[in-house]
Scaffold this active site. Structure first.
Site, PDB file in Angstrom:
ATOM      1  N   HIS A  70       0.816  -1.218   0.000  1.00 61.58           N
ATOM      2  CA  HIS A  70       0.000   0.000   0.000  1.00 61.58           C
ATOM      3  C   HIS A  70       0.847   1.264   0.000  1.00 61.58           C
ATOM      4  CE1 HIS A  70       0.331   0.640   4.431  1.00 61.58           C
ATOM      5  NE2 HIS A  70       0.278  -0.666   4.509  1.00 61.58           N
ATOM      6  N   ASP A  72      -0.332   4.378   1.069  1.00 58.69           N
ATOM      7  CA  ASP A  72      -0.618   5.335   2.153  1.00 58.69           C
ATOM      8  C   ASP A  72       0.089   4.937   3.441  1.00 58.69           C
ATOM      9  OD1 ASP A  72      -2.393   3.074   2.236  1.00 58.69           O
ATOM     10  OD2 ASP A  72      -3.649   4.138   3.680  1.00 58.69           O
ATOM     11  N   ASP A 103       6.253   0.162   6.796  1.00 53.75           N
ATOM     12  CA  ASP A 103       4.822  -0.047   6.504  1.00 53.75           C
ATOM     13  C   ASP A 103       4.345   0.974   5.490  1.00 53.75           C
ATOM     14  OD1 ASP A 103       2.176  -0.765   6.600  1.00 53.75           O
ATOM     15  OD2 ASP A 103       1.776   0.194   8.529  1.00 53.75           O
ATOM     16  N   GLU A 137      -5.113   1.704   2.469  1.00 53.72           N
ATOM     17  CA  GLU A 137      -5.092   0.497   3.321  1.00 53.72           C
ATOM     18  C   GLU A 137      -5.284   0.847   4.782  1.00 53.72           C
ATOM     19  OE1 GLU A 137      -3.620  -2.551   5.997  1.00 53.72           O
ATOM     20  OE2 GLU A 137      -2.714  -0.587   5.723  1.00 53.72           O
ATOM     21  N   GLU A 138      -4.756   2.001   5.187  1.00 60.78           N
ATOM     22  CA  GLU A 138      -4.779   2.343   6.614  1.00 60.78           C
ATOM     23  C   GLU A 138      -6.157   2.817   7.082  1.00 60.78           C
ATOM     24  OE1 GLU A 138      -2.462   1.563   8.508  1.00 60.78           O
ATOM     25  OE2 GLU A 138      -0.561   1.617   7.418  1.00 60.78           O
ATOM     26  N   ASP A 164       2.597  -7.262   4.050  1.00 55.90           N
ATOM     27  CA  ASP A 164       2.279  -6.112   4.907  1.00 55.90           C
ATOM     28  C   ASP A 164       2.237  -6.477   6.381  1.00 55.90           C
ATOM     29  OD1 ASP A 164       1.656  -3.508   5.531  1.00 55.90           O
ATOM     30  OD2 ASP A 164      -0.492  -3.760   5.203  1.00 55.90           O
ATOM     31  N   HIS A 359       3.848   2.269  12.374  1.00 58.11           N
ATOM     32  CA  HIS A 359       3.086   3.303  13.092  1.00 58.11           C
ATOM     33  C   HIS A 359       3.862   3.896  14.258  1.00 58.11           C
ATOM     34  CE1 HIS A 359      -0.995   1.477  11.550  1.00 58.11           C
ATOM     35  NE2 HIS A 359       0.000   1.299  10.693  1.00 58.11           N
TER      36      HIS A 359
HETATM   37 ZN   LIG Z   1       0.660  -1.733   6.261  1.00 58.23          ZN
END
Ligand SMILES: [Zn+2]
Length: 386
Positions: A70, A72, A103, A137-138, A164, A359
Site C-alpha cells: 500500500h 498510504d 509499513d 489500506e490504513e 504487509d 506506526h
Molecule cells: Zn501496512
C-alpha cells in the site's frame, strides 16, 4: 519515494498522489508499462485516490502472481518523538528511518526489485508476475483493494502475496485471520441521588451485570481452539467504557460499554450477535430499562488459505531456498487486506521480514531484510512446477 508524504487523507494527510506519481515515473523509466487506477473520492481535495500496477508476462497469461503493497501511511504522530524528520529519510547502521519505511515501503521496493531482476535476466516465467501499489489500506481500503476487487482487476487464477505484516526472522507465513466484531452497549436507567437509589434505576449496575453475563456466555459457548493461530482460542474482551457521571454521589442514568471480539472462522458472527441480542432482551425485560446495541466494526473472516495451496507452497519453498530455514503457517487475530482477497476466494499469503515497528516514531526498515525479501519474491515463480 519516502520523501513524498503519503499520509492517508482521512487521517489528515495529503494523500497518495505525489507518491504514486513518483513511483509511476520510476517504473516507466525502468521500461515497465503502468496501469493506473484513479478512484474518485469526493471527500478529498485531491479528488482521486491512485492505485497502480505493472507486470511482466509469463507463459500462462491468464494468471498472475501479484505482490500487493500500500501507498498510504499513518500520520507521523508527535515530531518530538522522532530523532529525525519523518519525511526526510536517514540511513544509519543498515537501516532507513522514515514514516512508511517499513509499513509498507520496504515490501513495495522489495517486490519492484524482484520484478526488475526477473525482467533484466529475461528468464522464462510460468505465469505473469506483477506488483500493485494501492491506496487507502490504513483507513479501510474503500478506495484501494475493495474497489479493485469490485471492479475485476484480478482474475480467478491469480496468486496473491500481501507483504504487509511479518516477523523479524521472516519465518511466519500468515494464511488465516479471525472474524472481527467491535460492539457497543448502551443502557438507559434513571439518574438519582445516590442516597436514594430506589427512586431511580442504576444503569451502571445493570450494564456491569450484562457485560459479565456476555463475557460468561461467550467463554462457555465458543470454546474451540486452533493451534494454528497465534492465540489459539476466540477472544472476547470487554474493553472501553464511556464516562458516566462526574461525581460519586449520583446514580448514573446511562452506562456504555464495549467489547472487542476476535472469533475463529468456524464460528459465525451472526451467532455471536444472536447471543448478544438474547442477553440484552433478557436484562432489559427483567430490569425494565432500555438497552441498545451498536455494531461499531464487523469484518467476517474469509476462508483460511490452505498451507498446501499453490501460493503458500511457492512462498514457503522460496523462503527455504533463500534463507535455508523452514517457515511455519499461522493464523492471526488481526485483519489485513489479505482477508478481503480470501473473502473473494483468492488464496492469499501475508508475509515479510520486518522488525515490526509500523506506526511507531522512528519507524525503520533494515536493508538486509529488504534485499532478502526481494530474493524470496524473485525466486517464487521460478520454483513453480519444481
Ligand atoms: Zn501496512
Amino acid at each position: 519515494m519516502l520523501r513524498n508524504n503519503s499520509v492517508n487523507p482521512r487521517m489528515g494527510g495529503p494523500g497518495e498522489i505525489n507518491r504514486a506519481n513518483f513511483i509511476q515515473a520510476f517504473l516507466e523509466k525502468e521500461g515497465f508499462q503502468v496501469l493506473r487506477v484513479d478512484v474518485p473520492d469526493s471527500g478529498y481535495s485531491g479528488r482521486v485516490r491512485p492505485n497502480l500496477c505493472t507486470k511482466i508476462d509469463g507463459a500462462d497469461k491468464s494468471k498472475t502472481l501479484w505482490f500487493l503493497s500500500h501507498l498510504d501511511t499513518v500520520p507521523e504522530g508527535s515530531r518530538d518523538m522522532w530523532d529525525s524528520d519523518p519525511f526526510e529519510p536517514v540511513i544509519k547502521e543498515g537501516k532507513i528511518y522514515a514514516r512508511g519505511a517499513e509499513d509498507n515501503g520496504q515490501s513495495f521496493v522489495s517486490s519492484v526489485f524482484a520484478l526488475k531482476s526477473l525482467k533484466k535476466l529475461g528468464v522464462k516465467l510460468p505465469f505473469n508476475v506483477g506488483v500493485w501499489a494501492v491506496a487507502d489500506e490504513e483507513y479501510g481500503s474503500e478506495f484501494g483493494v475493495k474497489y479493485l476487487l469490485d471492479h475485476d482487476y484480478f482474475s480467478s487464477k491469480d496468486l496473491i502475496v500481501v507483504p504487509d505484516a511479518g516477523s523479524p526472522e521472516g519465518l511466519v507465513i500468515e494464511v488465516a485471520e479471525k472474524n472481527l466484531l467491535w460492539f457497543k452497549v448502551t443502557t438507559k436507567g434513571k439518574q438519582v441521588h445516590a442516597s436514594l437509589p430506589n427512586k431511580g434505576k442504576n444503569a451502571h449496575r445493570i450494564g456491569m451485570e450484562l457485560a459479565l453475563k456476555l463475557d460468561q456466555v461467550f467463554h462457555e459457548k465458543y470454546t474451540k481452539r486452533d493451534s494454528m493461530y497465534d492465540e489459539p482460542s476466540s477472544t472476547f474482551e470487554p474493553t472501553k467504557v464511556d464516562p458516566n457521571v462526574p461525581n460519586i454521589n449520583t446514580v448514573p442514568g446511562v452506562d456504555v460499554f464495549y467489547f472487542d471480539c476476535r472469533v475463529l472462522p468456524e464460528y459465525s458472527l451472526d451467532d455471536v450477535l444472536g447471543d448478544i441480542h438474547a442477553a440484552i432482551q433478557e436484562s432489559s425485560k427483567r430490569n425494565g430499562v432500555e438497552i441498545s446495541l451498536e455494531v461499531i466494526n464487523r469484518e467476517d473472516a474469509g476462508p483460511a488459505t490452505s498451507p498446501s495451496s499453490e501460493v503458500a507452497q511457492l512462498l514457503g519453498a522460496s523462503i527455504s531456498r533463500v534463507t535455508g530455514k523452514k517457515p511455519t503457517y499461522v493464523g492471526i487475530g488481526g485483519q489485513t487486506v489479505g482477508n478481503l482477497f480470501r473473502k473473494k476466494g483468492f488464496p492469499t499469503v501475508v508475509w515479510s521480514t520486518v522488525d515490526d515497528v509500523p506506526h511507531e516514531p522512528n519507524e525503520y526498515s533494515r536493508f538486509a531484510n529488504l534485499i532478502s525479501d526481494a530474493k524470496v519474491f524473485a525466486v517464487m515463480p521460478l520454483l513453480s512446477g519444481s
